[in-house]
Design an enzyme around this catalytic site. Structure first.
Site, PDB file in Angstrom:
ATOM      1  N   ASP A 128       0.843  -1.193   0.000  1.00 17.78           N
ATOM      2  CA  ASP A 128       0.000   0.000   0.000  1.00 17.78           C
ATOM      3  C   ASP A 128       0.879   1.243   0.000  1.00 17.78           C
ATOM      4  OD1 ASP A 128      -2.445   1.324  -0.007  1.00 17.78           O
ATOM      5  OD2 ASP A 128      -2.484   1.498   2.168  1.00 17.78           O
ATOM      6  N   TYR A 130       1.236   5.749  -0.344  1.00 11.98           N
ATOM      7  CA  TYR A 130       0.809   6.971   0.365  1.00 11.98           C
ATOM      8  C   TYR A 130       1.065   8.121  -0.609  1.00 11.98           C
ATOM      9  CZ  TYR A 130       0.815  10.109   4.537  1.00 11.98           C
ATOM     10  OH  TYR A 130       0.557  11.085   5.489  1.00 11.98           O
ATOM     11  N   HIS A 135      -4.076  14.166   0.624  1.00  9.24           N
ATOM     12  CA  HIS A 135      -4.222  13.319   1.814  1.00  9.24           C
ATOM     13  C   HIS A 135      -2.989  13.426   2.703  1.00  9.24           C
ATOM     14  CE1 HIS A 135      -5.080   9.822   4.317  1.00  9.24           C
ATOM     15  NE2 HIS A 135      -3.903   9.333   3.999  1.00  9.24           N
ATOM     16  N   ARG A 144       1.613  16.595  12.540  1.00 11.54           N
ATOM     17  CA  ARG A 144       2.908  17.236  12.766  1.00 11.54           C
ATOM     18  C   ARG A 144       2.892  18.749  12.549  1.00 11.54           C
ATOM     19  NH1 ARG A 144       3.982  12.481  10.031  1.00 11.54           N
ATOM     20  NH2 ARG A 144       3.718  13.548   8.066  1.00 11.54           N
ATOM     21  N   GLU A 201     -10.159   4.201   3.820  1.00  9.19           N
ATOM     22  CA  GLU A 201      -9.314   4.974   2.921  1.00  9.19           C
ATOM     23  C   GLU A 201      -9.760   4.661   1.496  1.00  9.19           C
ATOM     24  OE1 GLU A 201      -5.136   4.445   3.889  1.00  9.19           O
ATOM     25  OE2 GLU A 201      -5.326   5.947   5.485  1.00  9.19           O
ATOM     26  N   GLU A 203      -9.203   4.282  -2.160  1.00 13.66           N
ATOM     27  CA  GLU A 203      -8.015   4.062  -2.990  1.00 13.66           C
ATOM     28  C   GLU A 203      -8.401   3.307  -4.255  1.00 13.66           C
ATOM     29  OE1 GLU A 203      -4.537   2.524  -1.016  1.00 13.66           O
ATOM     30  OE2 GLU A 203      -5.187   3.221   0.958  1.00 13.66           O
ATOM     31  N   ASP A 233      -8.928   0.631   2.181  1.00 12.81           N
ATOM     32  CA  ASP A 233      -7.931   0.229   3.177  1.00 12.81           C
ATOM     33  C   ASP A 233      -8.475   0.611   4.556  1.00 12.81           C
ATOM     34  OD1 ASP A 233      -5.619  -0.259   4.620  1.00 12.81           O
ATOM     35  OD2 ASP A 233      -4.643   1.604   3.992  1.00 12.81           O
ATOM     36  N   ARG A 237      -7.313   4.248  13.329  1.00 11.61           N
ATOM     37  CA  ARG A 237      -6.481   5.442  13.522  1.00 11.61           C
ATOM     38  C   ARG A 237      -5.834   5.520  14.889  1.00 11.61           C
ATOM     39  NH1 ARG A 237      -5.568   6.397   8.428  1.00 11.61           N
ATOM     40  NH2 ARG A 237      -7.442   6.902   7.235  1.00 11.61           N
ATOM     41  N   GLN A 240      -3.007   3.138  14.897  1.00 15.08           N
ATOM     42  CA  GLN A 240      -1.985   3.685  13.997  1.00 15.08           C
ATOM     43  C   GLN A 240      -1.165   4.789  14.673  1.00 15.08           C
ATOM     44  OE1 GLN A 240      -3.736   5.170  10.374  1.00 15.08           O
ATOM     45  NE2 GLN A 240      -1.778   5.619   9.400  1.00 15.08           N
ATOM     46  N   TYR A 244       2.857   3.851  14.710  1.00 16.78           N
ATOM     47  CA  TYR A 244       3.401   4.069  13.360  1.00 16.78           C
ATOM     48  C   TYR A 244       4.850   4.525  13.294  1.00 16.78           C
ATOM     49  CZ  TYR A 244       3.227   9.229  12.868  1.00 16.78           C
ATOM     50  OH  TYR A 244       3.451  10.571  12.968  1.00 16.78           O
ATOM     51  N   LYS A 253      -3.546  -1.533   9.960  1.00 22.02           N
ATOM     52  CA  LYS A 253      -3.947  -1.828   8.581  1.00 22.02           C
ATOM     53  C   LYS A 253      -4.132  -3.323   8.356  1.00 22.02           C
ATOM     54  CE  LYS A 253      -3.084   2.477   7.209  1.00 22.02           C
ATOM     55  NZ  LYS A 253      -3.998   3.317   6.449  1.00 22.02           N
ATOM     56  N   THR A 257      -8.696  -5.311   3.930  1.00 21.07           N
ATOM     57  CA  THR A 257      -8.698  -4.383   2.800  1.00 21.07           C
ATOM     58  C   THR A 257      -9.731  -4.933   1.821  1.00 21.07           C
ATOM     59  OG1 THR A 257      -6.395  -3.745   3.083  1.00 21.07           O
ATOM     60  CG2 THR A 257      -7.329  -3.467   0.877  1.00 21.07           C
ATOM     61  N   THR A 350      -4.494   6.885  -0.162  1.00 25.88           N
ATOM     62  CA  THR A 350      -5.793   7.561  -0.083  1.00 25.88           C
ATOM     63  C   THR A 350      -5.885   8.693  -1.093  1.00 25.88           C
ATOM     64  OG1 THR A 350      -5.772   7.076   2.256  1.00 25.88           O
ATOM     65  CG2 THR A 350      -7.425   8.659   1.498  1.00 25.88           C
ATOM     66  N   GLU A 364      -9.784  12.780   7.652  1.00 23.75           N
ATOM     67  CA  GLU A 364      -9.697  14.113   7.041  1.00 23.75           C
ATOM     68  C   GLU A 364     -11.048  14.818   7.042  1.00 23.75           C
ATOM     69  OE1 GLU A 364      -7.186  13.864   3.186  1.00 23.75           O
ATOM     70  OE2 GLU A 364      -7.753  11.815   3.733  1.00 23.75           O
TER      71      GLU A 364
END
Ligand code: CA
Length: 423
Positions: A128, A130, A135, A144, A201, A203, A233, A237, A240, A244, A253, A257, A350, A364
Protein backbone atom coordinates in the site's frame (compact mmCIF):
# COMPACT_ATOMS: atom_id res chain seq x y z
CA UNK A 1 -14.51 6.35 -28.56
CA UNK A 2 -18.33 6.01 -28.61
CA UNK A 3 -20.46 3.34 -26.94
CA UNK A 4 -19.85 -0.07 -28.52
CA UNK A 5 -23.33 -1.55 -28.90
CA UNK A 6 -24.09 -5.09 -27.73
CA UNK A 7 -27.01 -7.45 -28.35
CA UNK A 8 -27.25 -7.58 -24.52
CA UNK A 9 -29.71 -4.66 -24.33
CA UNK A 10 -28.89 -3.71 -20.73
CA UNK A 11 -25.26 -3.15 -21.81
CA UNK A 12 -26.34 -0.21 -24.01
CA UNK A 13 -27.93 1.86 -21.23
CA UNK A 14 -25.96 5.07 -20.68
CA UNK A 15 -25.79 4.46 -16.92
CA UNK A 16 -24.72 0.81 -16.94
CA UNK A 17 -21.31 0.17 -15.40
CA UNK A 18 -20.69 -2.70 -17.81
CA UNK A 19 -21.07 -1.76 -21.49
CA UNK A 20 -19.23 -3.66 -24.23
CA UNK A 21 -16.44 -1.10 -23.84
CA UNK A 22 -15.74 -2.41 -20.32
CA UNK A 23 -15.85 -6.26 -20.10
CA UNK A 24 -14.32 -6.60 -16.61
CA UNK A 25 -13.23 -9.98 -15.20
CA UNK A 26 -14.61 -11.51 -12.00
CA UNK A 27 -15.30 -14.81 -10.25
CA UNK A 28 -18.87 -15.87 -9.54
CA UNK A 29 -20.97 -18.73 -8.27
CA UNK A 30 -24.68 -19.45 -8.34
CA UNK A 31 -26.27 -21.19 -5.36
CA UNK A 32 -24.12 -24.12 -4.30
CA UNK A 33 -22.33 -24.20 -7.68
CA UNK A 34 -18.59 -24.02 -8.31
CA UNK A 35 -16.65 -20.78 -8.51
CA UNK A 36 -16.18 -19.84 -12.16
CA UNK A 37 -14.49 -17.05 -14.11
CA UNK A 38 -16.99 -14.56 -15.48
CA UNK A 39 -17.20 -11.39 -17.56
CA UNK A 40 -19.71 -8.64 -16.75
CA UNK A 41 -21.88 -7.32 -19.60
CA UNK A 42 -24.88 -5.16 -18.71
CA UNK A 43 -26.89 -7.01 -16.07
CA UNK A 44 -25.47 -10.45 -16.97
CA UNK A 45 -22.32 -12.46 -16.33
CA UNK A 46 -20.84 -14.46 -19.18
CA UNK A 47 -19.50 -17.80 -17.94
CA UNK A 48 -15.95 -17.57 -19.30
CA UNK A 49 -15.02 -20.95 -17.82
CA UNK A 50 -17.97 -22.51 -19.65
CA UNK A 51 -17.08 -20.82 -22.96
CA UNK A 52 -13.56 -22.16 -22.65
CA UNK A 53 -14.68 -25.71 -21.84
CA UNK A 54 -17.06 -25.64 -24.80
CA UNK A 55 -14.22 -24.46 -27.05
CA UNK A 56 -16.14 -21.27 -28.00
CA UNK A 57 -13.58 -18.81 -26.69
CA UNK A 58 -10.17 -19.88 -25.48
CA UNK A 59 -7.38 -17.66 -24.15
CA UNK A 60 -4.79 -20.40 -24.65
CA UNK A 61 -5.23 -23.20 -27.20
CA UNK A 62 -3.17 -25.60 -25.03
CA UNK A 63 -4.35 -24.99 -21.48
CA UNK A 64 -7.66 -24.38 -19.66
CA UNK A 65 -6.47 -21.22 -17.94
CA UNK A 66 -10.02 -20.32 -16.85
CA UNK A 67 -10.67 -23.68 -15.21
CA UNK A 68 -9.85 -22.02 -11.87
CA UNK A 69 -11.56 -19.77 -9.33
CA UNK A 70 -9.24 -16.84 -10.24
CA UNK A 71 -7.81 -15.02 -13.29
CA UNK A 72 -4.12 -15.43 -12.38
CA UNK A 73 -3.38 -18.14 -14.97
CA UNK A 74 -4.97 -15.98 -17.65
CA UNK A 75 -2.92 -12.95 -16.57
CA UNK A 76 0.26 -15.00 -16.84
CA UNK A 77 -0.33 -15.40 -20.61
CA UNK A 78 0.66 -11.76 -21.12
CA UNK A 79 -0.52 -8.68 -23.02
CA UNK A 80 -0.82 -10.25 -26.48
CA UNK A 81 -3.18 -12.93 -25.16
CA UNK A 82 -5.06 -10.35 -23.05
CA UNK A 83 -5.81 -8.29 -26.16
CA UNK A 84 -6.75 -11.28 -28.31
CA UNK A 85 -9.17 -12.61 -25.68
CA UNK A 86 -10.78 -9.18 -25.24
CA UNK A 87 -11.26 -8.88 -29.02
CA UNK A 88 -12.83 -12.35 -29.01
CA UNK A 89 -15.29 -11.35 -26.31
CA UNK A 90 -16.16 -8.12 -28.09
CA UNK A 91 -16.91 -10.08 -31.29
CA UNK A 92 -19.18 -12.56 -29.48
CA UNK A 93 -21.07 -9.81 -27.66
CA UNK A 94 -21.26 -7.13 -30.38
CA UNK A 95 -24.67 -6.09 -31.71
CA UNK A 96 -23.95 -7.66 -35.11
CA UNK A 97 -23.04 -11.13 -33.75
CA UNK A 98 -25.17 -13.75 -35.50
CA UNK A 99 -28.16 -15.25 -33.74
CA UNK A 100 -26.62 -18.63 -33.16
CA UNK A 101 -23.68 -17.00 -31.34
CA UNK A 102 -26.11 -14.93 -29.28
CA UNK A 103 -28.13 -17.97 -28.27
CA UNK A 104 -25.01 -19.87 -27.27
CA UNK A 105 -23.72 -16.96 -25.20
CA UNK A 106 -27.08 -16.65 -23.43
CA UNK A 107 -26.82 -20.34 -22.55
CA UNK A 108 -23.39 -19.62 -21.04
CA UNK A 109 -24.51 -16.67 -18.92
CA UNK A 110 -26.40 -15.90 -15.72
CA UNK A 111 -28.23 -12.82 -14.43
CA UNK A 112 -25.83 -10.87 -12.23
CA UNK A 113 -28.56 -10.52 -9.61
CA UNK A 114 -28.54 -14.30 -9.06
CA UNK A 115 -24.78 -14.64 -8.64
CA UNK A 116 -22.43 -14.36 -5.67
CA UNK A 117 -19.15 -12.60 -6.45
CA UNK A 118 -15.79 -13.67 -5.06
CA UNK A 119 -12.23 -12.35 -5.09
CA UNK A 120 -11.40 -12.14 -8.82
CA UNK A 121 -7.74 -13.10 -8.41
CA UNK A 122 -5.43 -14.80 -5.96
CA UNK A 123 -3.67 -11.93 -4.21
CA UNK A 124 0.03 -12.80 -4.29
CA UNK A 125 1.32 -9.94 -2.18
CA UNK A 126 -0.13 -6.61 -1.17
CA UNK A 127 1.63 -3.26 -0.95
CA UNK A 128 0.00 0.00 0.00
CA UNK A 129 1.29 3.45 -0.93
CA UNK A 130 0.81 6.97 0.36
CA UNK A 131 0.80 8.85 -2.91
CA UNK A 132 -2.08 11.33 -2.65
CA UNK A 133 -0.67 14.75 -2.01
CA UNK A 134 -3.80 16.30 -0.53
CA UNK A 135 -4.22 13.32 1.81
CA UNK A 136 -0.58 13.33 2.89
CA UNK A 137 -0.74 17.10 3.47
CA UNK A 138 -3.97 16.85 5.49
CA UNK A 139 -2.79 13.97 7.66
CA UNK A 140 0.69 15.46 8.08
CA UNK A 141 -0.83 18.79 9.13
CA UNK A 142 -2.95 17.06 11.77
CA UNK A 143 -0.09 14.93 13.11
CA UNK A 144 2.91 17.24 12.77
CA UNK A 145 1.66 20.74 11.91
CA UNK A 146 1.50 22.53 8.53
CA UNK A 147 5.25 23.27 8.46
CA UNK A 148 6.18 19.57 8.52
CA UNK A 149 3.11 18.16 6.75
CA UNK A 150 4.95 16.47 3.87
CA UNK A 151 7.97 14.38 4.91
CA UNK A 152 11.19 15.46 3.10
CA UNK A 153 11.22 12.33 0.91
CA UNK A 154 7.58 12.63 -0.21
CA UNK A 155 8.13 14.65 -3.41
CA UNK A 156 10.93 12.29 -4.50
CA UNK A 157 9.61 8.73 -3.99
CA UNK A 158 6.19 7.12 -3.66
CA UNK A 159 6.21 6.05 0.01
CA UNK A 160 4.75 2.62 0.75
CA UNK A 161 4.67 -0.30 3.16
CA UNK A 162 4.20 -4.03 2.71
CA UNK A 163 0.71 -5.10 3.76
CA UNK A 164 -0.88 -8.53 4.17
CA UNK A 165 -2.29 -10.30 1.12
CA UNK A 166 -4.25 -12.53 3.51
CA UNK A 167 -6.28 -9.55 4.71
CA UNK A 168 -7.71 -8.69 1.26
CA UNK A 169 -11.44 -9.47 0.96
CA UNK A 170 -14.07 -9.00 -1.72
CA UNK A 171 -16.79 -6.38 -1.59
CA UNK A 172 -19.71 -7.39 0.63
CA UNK A 173 -17.58 -9.03 3.32
CA UNK A 174 -18.44 -7.85 6.87
CA UNK A 175 -15.56 -6.13 8.65
CA UNK A 176 -15.12 -6.83 12.36
CA UNK A 177 -13.94 -3.87 14.41
CA UNK A 178 -10.44 -4.71 15.64
CA UNK A 179 -9.01 -4.69 19.14
CA UNK A 180 -5.55 -3.24 19.55
CA UNK A 181 -3.07 -1.46 21.69
CA UNK A 182 -3.60 2.26 21.72
CA UNK A 183 -2.67 5.18 23.86
CA UNK A 184 -4.86 8.18 24.34
CA UNK A 185 -3.03 11.50 24.78
CA UNK A 186 -4.87 11.83 28.12
CA UNK A 187 -3.25 8.71 29.59
CA UNK A 188 0.34 7.90 30.49
CA UNK A 189 0.09 4.22 29.64
CA UNK A 190 -1.34 2.31 26.67
CA UNK A 191 -4.48 0.17 26.90
CA UNK A 192 -5.80 -2.82 24.92
CA UNK A 193 -9.25 -1.85 23.65
CA UNK A 194 -11.59 -2.12 20.66
CA UNK A 195 -10.63 0.52 18.09
CA UNK A 196 -12.53 3.79 18.66
CA UNK A 197 -11.39 5.58 15.54
CA UNK A 198 -12.10 3.07 12.77
CA UNK A 199 -11.88 4.57 9.30
CA UNK A 200 -11.84 4.01 5.56
CA UNK A 201 -9.31 4.97 2.92
CA UNK A 202 -10.58 5.56 -0.62
CA UNK A 203 -8.01 4.06 -2.99
CA UNK A 204 -7.54 2.41 -6.35
CA UNK A 205 -5.79 -0.97 -6.50
CA UNK A 206 -3.51 -1.87 -9.43
CA UNK A 207 -3.09 -5.57 -10.25
CA UNK A 208 0.27 -6.77 -11.52
CA UNK A 209 -0.22 -9.22 -14.39
CA UNK A 210 3.37 -10.07 -15.29
CA UNK A 211 6.47 -11.26 -13.45
CA UNK A 212 9.61 -9.14 -13.06
CA UNK A 213 12.93 -10.32 -11.68
CA UNK A 214 14.85 -7.08 -11.54
CA UNK A 215 14.40 -3.34 -11.87
CA UNK A 216 11.80 -2.20 -14.43
CA UNK A 217 11.28 1.19 -16.02
CA UNK A 218 8.05 3.15 -15.56
CA UNK A 219 7.01 2.16 -19.11
CA UNK A 220 7.73 -1.52 -18.42
CA UNK A 221 5.80 -1.23 -15.16
CA UNK A 222 2.79 0.21 -16.98
CA UNK A 223 2.96 -2.70 -19.45
CA UNK A 224 2.97 -5.18 -16.53
CA UNK A 225 -0.27 -3.83 -15.00
CA UNK A 226 -3.30 -5.94 -15.91
CA UNK A 227 -6.10 -3.85 -14.47
CA UNK A 228 -7.58 -1.88 -11.63
CA UNK A 229 -10.10 -2.28 -8.79
CA UNK A 230 -11.54 0.06 -6.17
CA UNK A 231 -9.87 -0.50 -2.82
CA UNK A 232 -10.84 0.40 0.75
CA UNK A 233 -7.93 0.23 3.18
CA UNK A 234 -9.80 -0.06 6.51
CA UNK A 235 -7.70 1.80 9.07
CA UNK A 236 -7.65 1.89 12.88
CA UNK A 237 -6.48 5.44 13.52
CA UNK A 238 -5.95 5.13 17.28
CA UNK A 239 -3.86 1.97 16.85
CA UNK A 240 -1.98 3.68 14.00
CA UNK A 241 -1.17 6.84 15.98
CA UNK A 242 0.54 4.77 18.70
CA UNK A 243 2.38 2.24 16.54
CA UNK A 244 3.40 4.07 13.36
CA UNK A 245 6.80 5.45 14.31
CA UNK A 246 9.41 4.50 13.21
CA UNK A 247 8.44 1.63 10.85
CA UNK A 248 5.01 2.72 9.62
CA UNK A 249 1.58 1.14 9.99
CA UNK A 250 1.23 -2.47 11.14
CA UNK A 251 -1.85 -3.62 13.10
CA UNK A 252 -3.74 -0.44 12.13
CA UNK A 253 -3.95 -1.83 8.58
CA UNK A 254 -4.14 -5.56 9.28
CA UNK A 255 -7.90 -5.98 9.80
CA UNK A 256 -9.05 -6.04 6.18
CA UNK A 257 -8.70 -4.38 2.80
CA UNK A 258 -11.82 -4.60 0.62
CA UNK A 259 -11.65 -4.62 -3.18
CA UNK A 260 -14.43 -4.28 -5.75
CA UNK A 261 -15.41 -7.57 -7.44
CA UNK A 262 -14.50 -6.82 -11.07
CA UNK A 263 -11.02 -6.30 -12.52
CA UNK A 264 -11.41 -3.41 -14.95
CA UNK A 265 -8.69 -3.94 -17.53
CA UNK A 266 -6.13 -1.39 -18.57
CA UNK A 267 -7.51 -1.82 -22.09
CA UNK A 268 -10.97 -0.61 -21.00
CA UNK A 269 -9.44 2.41 -19.24
CA UNK A 270 -7.17 3.35 -22.16
CA UNK A 271 -9.38 6.29 -23.36
CA UNK A 272 -9.23 7.84 -19.88
CA UNK A 273 -5.48 8.12 -19.44
CA UNK A 274 -4.31 11.39 -17.94
CA UNK A 275 -1.02 12.80 -16.71
CA UNK A 276 -0.02 13.13 -13.07
CA UNK A 277 -0.05 16.73 -11.77
CA UNK A 278 2.91 19.05 -12.39
CA UNK A 279 6.02 18.09 -10.41
CA UNK A 280 7.03 20.47 -7.69
CA UNK A 281 10.47 18.85 -7.58
CA UNK A 282 11.83 17.13 -10.66
CA UNK A 283 11.90 13.37 -10.19
CA UNK A 284 15.05 11.33 -10.69
CA UNK A 285 15.09 9.80 -14.19
CA UNK A 286 14.03 6.28 -13.10
CA UNK A 287 10.69 7.61 -11.81
CA UNK A 288 9.78 9.94 -14.68
CA UNK A 289 6.69 9.02 -16.69
CA UNK A 290 7.18 8.72 -20.46
CA UNK A 291 3.46 9.44 -21.00
CA UNK A 292 0.14 9.75 -19.17
CA UNK A 293 -0.24 6.83 -16.76
CA UNK A 294 -2.96 7.98 -14.40
CA UNK A 295 -6.69 7.73 -15.19
CA UNK A 296 -9.66 10.08 -15.03
CA UNK A 297 -11.97 8.06 -12.75
CA UNK A 298 -14.67 9.83 -10.70
CA UNK A 299 -14.87 8.36 -7.20
CA UNK A 300 -17.57 8.47 -4.59
CA UNK A 301 -17.82 7.40 -0.91
CA UNK A 302 -21.13 6.82 0.86
CA UNK A 303 -22.06 5.85 4.40
CA UNK A 304 -25.26 4.19 5.56
CA UNK A 305 -25.96 3.72 9.27
CA UNK A 306 -27.79 0.49 10.16
CA UNK A 307 -30.99 2.40 10.96
CA UNK A 308 -30.96 4.62 7.85
CA UNK A 309 -33.12 3.90 4.82
CA UNK A 310 -30.52 5.25 2.44
CA UNK A 311 -26.84 6.01 2.17
CA UNK A 312 -25.37 9.52 2.36
CA UNK A 313 -22.61 10.56 -0.01
CA UNK A 314 -19.75 11.76 2.19
CA UNK A 315 -16.99 12.37 -0.37
CA UNK A 316 -16.46 12.76 -4.12
CA UNK A 317 -13.09 13.00 -5.80
CA UNK A 318 -11.10 11.64 -8.75
CA UNK A 319 -8.18 9.24 -9.23
CA UNK A 320 -6.39 11.91 -11.29
CA UNK A 321 -5.61 13.73 -8.00
CA UNK A 322 -2.78 11.25 -7.28
CA UNK A 323 0.77 12.60 -7.37
CA UNK A 324 2.24 9.24 -8.43
CA UNK A 325 0.75 6.72 -10.89
CA UNK A 326 0.60 2.97 -10.23
CA UNK A 327 3.28 2.54 -12.92
CA UNK A 328 5.63 4.86 -11.00
CA UNK A 329 4.86 2.98 -7.79
CA UNK A 330 5.53 -0.38 -9.40
CA UNK A 331 8.80 0.84 -10.95
CA UNK A 332 9.90 2.16 -7.56
CA UNK A 333 8.91 -1.16 -5.95
CA UNK A 334 11.40 -3.05 -8.13
CA UNK A 335 14.43 -0.73 -7.75
CA UNK A 336 16.12 -2.68 -4.94
CA UNK A 337 15.66 -6.08 -6.54
CA UNK A 338 12.41 -7.46 -5.15
CA UNK A 339 10.74 -9.67 -7.78
CA UNK A 340 7.11 -8.89 -8.58
CA UNK A 341 4.57 -11.62 -9.27
CA UNK A 342 1.30 -12.12 -11.09
CA UNK A 343 -1.47 -11.17 -8.66
CA UNK A 344 0.49 -8.59 -6.69
CA UNK A 345 -1.85 -5.83 -5.56
CA UNK A 346 -0.71 -2.21 -5.17
CA UNK A 347 -2.93 0.22 -3.23
CA UNK A 348 -2.64 3.77 -4.56
CA UNK A 349 -2.82 5.52 -1.21
CA UNK A 350 -5.79 7.56 -0.08
CA UNK A 351 -7.23 9.75 -2.81
CA UNK A 352 -8.30 13.20 -1.65
CA UNK A 353 -8.92 16.33 -3.70
CA UNK A 354 -8.09 19.89 -2.70
CA UNK A 355 -11.43 20.77 -1.05
CA UNK A 356 -13.18 19.40 2.03
CA UNK A 357 -15.92 17.35 0.26
CA UNK A 358 -13.16 15.63 -1.75
CA UNK A 359 -11.45 13.98 1.22
CA UNK A 360 -11.10 10.21 1.00
CA UNK A 361 -11.04 9.33 4.72
CA UNK A 362 -13.09 10.18 7.80
CA UNK A 363 -9.88 11.25 9.53
CA UNK A 364 -9.70 14.11 7.04
CA UNK A 365 -13.44 14.69 6.62
CA UNK A 366 -13.91 15.13 10.40
CA UNK A 367 -10.43 16.67 10.82
CA UNK A 368 -9.32 14.12 13.39
CA UNK A 369 -12.76 14.04 15.02
CA UNK A 370 -12.87 17.79 15.70
CA UNK A 371 -15.48 18.54 12.99
CA UNK A 372 -17.97 15.64 12.79
CA UNK A 373 -19.78 15.27 9.48
CA UNK A 374 -23.59 15.29 9.27
CA UNK A 375 -25.38 12.56 7.32
CA UNK A 376 -28.71 12.98 5.49
CA UNK A 377 -30.47 11.42 8.48
CA UNK A 378 -29.13 14.19 10.72
CA UNK A 379 -26.81 11.77 12.50
CA UNK A 380 -23.22 12.88 12.88
CA UNK A 381 -20.02 10.85 12.52
CA UNK A 382 -16.37 11.41 13.29
CA UNK A 383 -15.44 7.78 12.66
CA UNK A 384 -17.29 4.56 11.78
CA UNK A 385 -19.87 3.17 14.24
CA UNK A 386 -20.97 -0.46 14.43
CA UNK A 387 -23.56 -1.27 11.77
CA UNK A 388 -22.37 1.44 9.38
CA UNK A 389 -21.97 0.37 5.75
CA UNK A 390 -19.28 2.15 3.75
CA UNK A 391 -19.36 1.96 -0.05
CA UNK A 392 -16.92 3.18 -2.68
CA UNK A 393 -18.01 3.54 -6.28
CA UNK A 394 -16.14 4.79 -9.32
CA UNK A 395 -16.55 5.31 -13.01
CA UNK A 396 -14.81 6.76 -16.02
CA UNK A 397 -17.20 8.77 -18.20
CA UNK A 398 -16.99 8.17 -21.96
CA UNK A 399 -19.05 9.51 -24.83
CA UNK A 400 -22.49 8.08 -24.00
CA UNK A 401 -21.19 5.29 -21.76
CA UNK A 402 -19.49 4.65 -18.42
CA UNK A 403 -16.81 2.25 -17.29
CA UNK A 404 -17.69 1.14 -13.73
CA UNK A 405 -16.15 -1.20 -11.17
CA UNK A 406 -19.12 -2.49 -9.19
CA UNK A 407 -19.42 -1.36 -5.57
CA UNK A 408 -16.64 -1.80 -3.02
CA UNK A 409 -18.69 -2.15 0.14
CA UNK A 410 -18.44 -3.44 3.70
CA UNK A 411 -20.45 -3.26 6.92
CA UNK A 412 -18.60 -2.83 10.20
CA UNK A 413 -19.73 -5.31 12.84
CA UNK A 414 -18.98 -5.08 16.60
CA UNK A 415 -15.60 -6.07 18.03
CA UNK A 416 -15.33 -9.48 19.70
CA UNK A 417 -16.51 -9.57 23.32
CA UNK A 418 -13.65 -9.38 25.80
CA UNK A 419 -14.60 -12.90 26.94
CA UNK A 420 -13.90 -14.23 23.43
CA UNK A 421 -10.28 -13.04 23.43
CA UNK A 422 -7.55 -15.57 24.32
CA UNK A 423 -6.02 -13.41 27.03
CA1 CA B 1 -3.78 3.27 2.66
Amino acid sequence: MPLLRSWVESANAPDTEFPLNNLPYGVFSVGEGDLRCGVAIGDRIIDATGLEQAGLLRADPQADVLDAPYWNDFMELGPVAWDAYRRGLQTLLAEDADEQVQETCVAYSVPMAEADLHLPFKVAEYTDFYAGRHHATNVGTMFRGPENALPPNWLHIPIGYNGRASSVVVSGTDIRRPWGQLKSPDHDVPAFLPCRRFDIELEMGAIVGQVSNGPVSVQQADDMIFGYVLLNDWSARDIQAWEYQPLGPFQAKATATTISPWIVTKAALEPFRTATPAREKELLPHLREPGPMLYDIALNVSMQPESAAQASVIAQTNYREMYYSAAQQLAHHTTAGSPMNVGDLLGSGTISGPTKPERGSLLELSWGGKEPITLQTGETRSFIEDGDTLTLTGHAAGDGYRIGFGPCTGTVIPALDAAELPY
